[in-house]
Design a protein around this motif. Sequence first.
Motif, PDB file in Angstrom:
ATOM      1  N   LEU A 249     -10.403  -2.797   8.120  1.00 31.84           N
ATOM      2  CA  LEU A 249     -11.245  -1.947   8.964  1.00 31.84           C
ATOM      3  C   LEU A 249     -10.638  -0.547   9.061  1.00 31.84           C
ATOM      4  O   LEU A 249     -11.346   0.458   8.971  1.00 31.84           O
ATOM      5  CB  LEU A 249     -11.380  -2.563  10.368  1.00 31.84           C
ATOM      6  CG  LEU A 249     -12.001  -1.644  11.431  1.00 31.84           C
ATOM      7  CD1 LEU A 249     -13.463  -1.333  11.100  1.00 31.84           C
ATOM      8  CD2 LEU A 249     -11.876  -2.249  12.830  1.00 31.84           C
ATOM      9  N   LEU A 250      -9.321  -0.487   9.227  1.00 30.46           N
ATOM     10  CA  LEU A 250      -8.649   0.794   9.445  1.00 30.46           C
ATOM     11  C   LEU A 250      -8.377   1.526   8.135  1.00 30.46           C
ATOM     12  O   LEU A 250      -8.315   2.755   8.116  1.00 30.46           O
ATOM     13  CB  LEU A 250      -7.326   0.557  10.183  1.00 30.46           C
ATOM     14  CG  LEU A 250      -7.448  -0.220  11.506  1.00 30.46           C
ATOM     15  CD1 LEU A 250      -6.071  -0.562  12.051  1.00 30.46           C
ATOM     16  CD2 LEU A 250      -8.244   0.589  12.527  1.00 30.46           C
ATOM     17  N   HIS A 251      -8.212   0.772   7.060  1.00 39.18           N
ATOM     18  CA  HIS A 251      -7.814   1.366   5.775  1.00 39.18           C
ATOM     19  C   HIS A 251      -8.673   0.829   4.637  1.00 39.18           C
ATOM     20  O   HIS A 251      -8.218   0.043   3.801  1.00 39.18           O
ATOM     21  CB  HIS A 251      -6.327   1.081   5.515  1.00 39.18           C
ATOM     22  CG  HIS A 251      -5.458   1.719   6.538  1.00 39.18           C
ATOM     23  ND1 HIS A 251      -5.171   3.075   6.540  1.00 39.18           N
ATOM     24  CD2 HIS A 251      -4.867   1.203   7.640  1.00 39.18           C
ATOM     25  CE1 HIS A 251      -4.426   3.360   7.590  1.00 39.18           C
ATOM     26  NE2 HIS A 251      -4.229   2.251   8.271  1.00 39.18           N
ATOM     27  N   PRO A 252      -9.935   1.290   4.591  1.00 44.41           N
ATOM     28  CA  PRO A 252     -10.815   0.801   3.526  1.00 44.41           C
ATOM     29  C   PRO A 252     -10.303   1.127   2.130  1.00 44.41           C
ATOM     30  O   PRO A 252     -10.750   0.507   1.152  1.00 44.41           O
ATOM     31  CB  PRO A 252     -12.149   1.512   3.824  1.00 44.41           C
ATOM     32  CG  PRO A 252     -11.831   2.598   4.785  1.00 44.41           C
ATOM     33  CD  PRO A 252     -10.598   2.198   5.523  1.00 44.41           C
ATOM     34  N   GLU A 253      -9.350   2.068   2.040  1.00 48.03           N
ATOM     35  CA  GLU A 253      -8.804   2.375   0.713  1.00 48.03           C
ATOM     36  C   GLU A 253      -8.055   1.181   0.117  1.00 48.03           C
ATOM     37  O   GLU A 253      -7.788   1.143  -1.090  1.00 48.03           O
ATOM     38  CB  GLU A 253      -7.896   3.617   0.772  1.00 48.03           C
ATOM     39  CG  GLU A 253      -6.591   3.441   1.545  1.00 48.03           C
ATOM     40  CD  GLU A 253      -6.724   3.672   3.058  1.00 48.03           C
ATOM     41  OE1 GLU A 253      -7.873   3.748   3.564  1.00 48.03           O
ATOM     42  OE2 GLU A 253      -5.677   3.773   3.733  1.00 48.03           O
ATOM     43  N   GLU A 293     -13.692  -8.898  -2.172  1.00 55.18           N
ATOM     44  CA  GLU A 293     -13.355  -9.713  -3.353  1.00 55.18           C
ATOM     45  C   GLU A 293     -11.941  -9.468  -3.868  1.00 55.18           C
ATOM     46  O   GLU A 293     -11.342 -10.340  -4.493  1.00 55.18           O
ATOM     47  CB  GLU A 293     -14.369  -9.431  -4.460  1.00 55.18           C
ATOM     48  CG  GLU A 293     -15.776  -9.853  -4.067  1.00 55.18           C
ATOM     49  CD  GLU A 293     -16.854  -9.401  -5.040  1.00 55.18           C
ATOM     50  OE1 GLU A 293     -17.827 -10.145  -5.232  1.00 55.18           O
ATOM     51  OE2 GLU A 293     -16.729  -8.275  -5.597  1.00 55.18           O
ATOM     52  N   HIS A 294     -11.427  -8.284  -3.634  1.00 54.25           N
ATOM     53  CA  HIS A 294     -10.105  -7.969  -4.186  1.00 54.25           C
ATOM     54  C   HIS A 294      -9.522  -6.815  -3.383  1.00 54.25           C
ATOM     55  O   HIS A 294     -10.232  -5.864  -3.058  1.00 54.25           O
ATOM     56  CB  HIS A 294     -10.256  -7.590  -5.673  1.00 54.25           C
ATOM     57  CG  HIS A 294      -8.976  -7.399  -6.400  1.00 54.25           C
ATOM     58  ND1 HIS A 294      -7.813  -8.110  -6.129  1.00 54.25           N
ATOM     59  CD2 HIS A 294      -8.655  -6.559  -7.417  1.00 54.25           C
ATOM     60  CE1 HIS A 294      -6.850  -7.716  -6.946  1.00 54.25           C
ATOM     61  NE2 HIS A 294      -7.324  -6.768  -7.737  1.00 54.25           N
ATOM     62  N   ILE A 295      -8.248  -6.901  -3.043  1.00 60.37           N
ATOM     63  CA  ILE A 295      -7.609  -5.807  -2.305  1.00 60.37           C
ATOM     64  C   ILE A 295      -6.292  -5.423  -2.989  1.00 60.37           C
ATOM     65  O   ILE A 295      -5.786  -6.140  -3.847  1.00 60.37           O
ATOM     66  CB  ILE A 295      -7.358  -6.175  -0.821  1.00 60.37           C
ATOM     67  CG1 ILE A 295      -6.372  -7.358  -0.683  1.00 60.37           C
ATOM     68  CG2 ILE A 295      -8.647  -6.488  -0.102  1.00 60.37           C
ATOM     69  CD1 ILE A 295      -5.046  -7.026  -0.102  1.00 60.37           C
ATOM     70  N   ASP A 296      -5.753  -4.311  -2.551  1.00 59.14           N
ATOM     71  CA  ASP A 296      -4.478  -3.806  -3.060  1.00 59.14           C
ATOM     72  C   ASP A 296      -3.346  -4.586  -2.371  1.00 59.14           C
ATOM     73  O   ASP A 296      -2.909  -4.237  -1.275  1.00 59.14           O
ATOM     74  CB  ASP A 296      -4.405  -2.309  -2.749  1.00 59.14           C
ATOM     75  CG  ASP A 296      -3.063  -1.692  -3.106  1.00 59.14           C
ATOM     76  OD1 ASP A 296      -2.168  -2.403  -3.605  1.00 59.14           O
ATOM     77  OD2 ASP A 296      -2.920  -0.470  -2.875  1.00 59.14           O
ATOM     78  N   ALA A 297      -2.902  -5.663  -3.036  1.00 56.49           N
ATOM     79  CA  ALA A 297      -1.943  -6.569  -2.402  1.00 56.49           C
ATOM     80  C   ALA A 297      -0.616  -5.880  -2.114  1.00 56.49           C
ATOM     81  O   ALA A 297      -0.048  -6.039  -1.019  1.00 56.49           O
ATOM     82  CB  ALA A 297      -1.725  -7.794  -3.304  1.00 56.49           C
ATOM     83  N   HIS A 301       1.097  -5.169   1.685  1.00 53.49           N
ATOM     84  CA  HIS A 301       2.462  -5.540   2.077  1.00 53.49           C
ATOM     85  C   HIS A 301       3.235  -4.301   2.525  1.00 53.49           C
ATOM     86  O   HIS A 301       3.932  -4.318   3.551  1.00 53.49           O
ATOM     87  CB  HIS A 301       3.194  -6.256   0.933  1.00 53.49           C
ATOM     88  CG  HIS A 301       4.578  -6.700   1.301  1.00 53.49           C
ATOM     89  ND1 HIS A 301       5.699  -5.961   0.988  1.00 53.49           N
ATOM     90  CD2 HIS A 301       5.019  -7.777   1.990  1.00 53.49           C
ATOM     91  CE1 HIS A 301       6.774  -6.590   1.460  1.00 53.49           C
ATOM     92  NE2 HIS A 301       6.388  -7.686   2.078  1.00 53.49           N
ATOM     93  N   ALA A 302       3.089  -3.216   1.783  1.00 55.13           N
ATOM     94  CA  ALA A 302       3.792  -1.974   2.141  1.00 55.13           C
ATOM     95  C   ALA A 302       3.300  -1.455   3.490  1.00 55.13           C
ATOM     96  O   ALA A 302       4.081  -0.945   4.304  1.00 55.13           O
ATOM     97  CB  ALA A 302       3.567  -0.926   1.054  1.00 55.13           C
ATOM     98  N   TYR A 303       2.011  -1.622   3.738  1.00 53.15           N
ATOM     99  CA  TYR A 303       1.428  -1.176   5.008  1.00 53.15           C
ATOM    100  C   TYR A 303       2.035  -1.943   6.184  1.00 53.15           C
ATOM    101  O   TYR A 303       2.490  -1.346   7.169  1.00 53.15           O
ATOM    102  CB  TYR A 303      -0.090  -1.382   4.948  1.00 53.15           C
ATOM    103  CG  TYR A 303      -0.792  -1.284   6.278  1.00 53.15           C
ATOM    104  CD1 TYR A 303      -0.993  -0.049   6.895  1.00 53.15           C
ATOM    105  CD2 TYR A 303      -1.261  -2.443   6.922  1.00 53.15           C
ATOM    106  CE1 TYR A 303      -1.633   0.031   8.129  1.00 53.15           C
ATOM    107  CE2 TYR A 303      -1.901  -2.357   8.140  1.00 53.15           C
ATOM    108  CZ  TYR A 303      -2.083  -1.128   8.746  1.00 53.15           C
ATOM    109  OH  TYR A 303      -2.708  -1.059   9.958  1.00 53.15           O
ATOM    110  N   LEU A 304       2.072  -3.282   6.074  1.00 54.27           N
ATOM    111  CA  LEU A 304       2.643  -4.076   7.169  1.00 54.27           C
ATOM    112  C   LEU A 304       4.141  -3.801   7.322  1.00 54.27           C
ATOM    113  O   LEU A 304       4.647  -3.700   8.446  1.00 54.27           O
ATOM    114  CB  LEU A 304       2.402  -5.569   6.939  1.00 54.27           C
ATOM    115  CG  LEU A 304       0.997  -6.100   7.235  1.00 54.27           C
ATOM    116  CD1 LEU A 304       0.973  -7.622   7.112  1.00 54.27           C
ATOM    117  CD2 LEU A 304       0.493  -5.680   8.616  1.00 54.27           C
TER     118      LEU A 304
END
Length: 322
Positions: A249-253, A293-297, A301-304
């Motif tokens: 929601l916060l980071h659609p990128e 369907e697919h996210i920047d995994a 991880h870097a975000y958290l």
Amino acid sequence: MAIPFILDTDTAQDDCVAMLVGLLDPEAELVAVTMVAGNVGFDLQVHNAWMTLNVADRLGEVPVHLGCRRPMVREWVSAENVHGDGSGGLAIDFTGLEPEAEHGVDALIRLTAERPGELTIVCIGPLTNIAMAAVKDPRFVGNTKALYIMGGSNNARGNITAAAEYNFYVDPEAARTVFEAGFEITVVPWAPLTLSDAVFSRAQIAEIGALGTPLARYFGQVCAQTLAFDESVGIPGSTHPDSLTAALLLHPELILAASDYNVAIESESALTRGYAAMSWGVHGLTSNARVIEHIDAAGFHAYLSGLMSRETTPPRAFTPPL
Ligand SMILES: [Ca+2]
């Protein structure tokens, strides 16, 4: 401008991490927390929410409303075999911590009515509160900007049965009501998305824990039990669908692929109770949800990791010490 949202949660493990996303990310305005029956005992879930507010040093700043203590029609089904107490055995002194007097369902209706079209609800437990709010006040649907829902699987395996993911399995009538109500919906499914893109290996968890902040140590402690369970069922790490839902929601990128689907929930069969039929557009059905369907995994991880590296001073001591 921060994005305002309500977190509807059955607070255990990754729900705690999702709450931290809302508490720590400068892009987030966490308006309220509403509690729903789900993962672990209801009062344990409330304790887990208090502890999460405490580790972020935000106790008393975000209202916690207690919602439905059981599904709409069925008996509650616990996931305590997966989550234990949901917080890795941590406790604080809970003296003086009180939930809001207003029921969670009423809070959802009131808050969205006060800011019509502005508030998104991040739904990371069974959908009981959301369905009950829609049943109680039909204006709730139009007043809500969008729902970000963790649940179901996209033509893939479930986690509580072969067919069903836990949140939809526990209250299939609620899930069905919500998907038929006309909300603007984004879905973060269990499989394949969570299993491919939101699993943190033991090494990745340790990497975050090693940041050494209270937040990072809390993260490590809270995730330990799910990590052990997930490994026991062949998943190579802990799963983070709830924090992913808030993060998207916060980071659609972070979203690399998403499509419109017709999502329908099975509520009558015993065998496929809570199954989400996600039709991808070739069956002549009108779409009612966007499915991720697919996210920047690596980005997730870097975000958290970045969030957990922040220093906080929890006002109440944890036992055992973090
Ligand atoms: Ca949850």
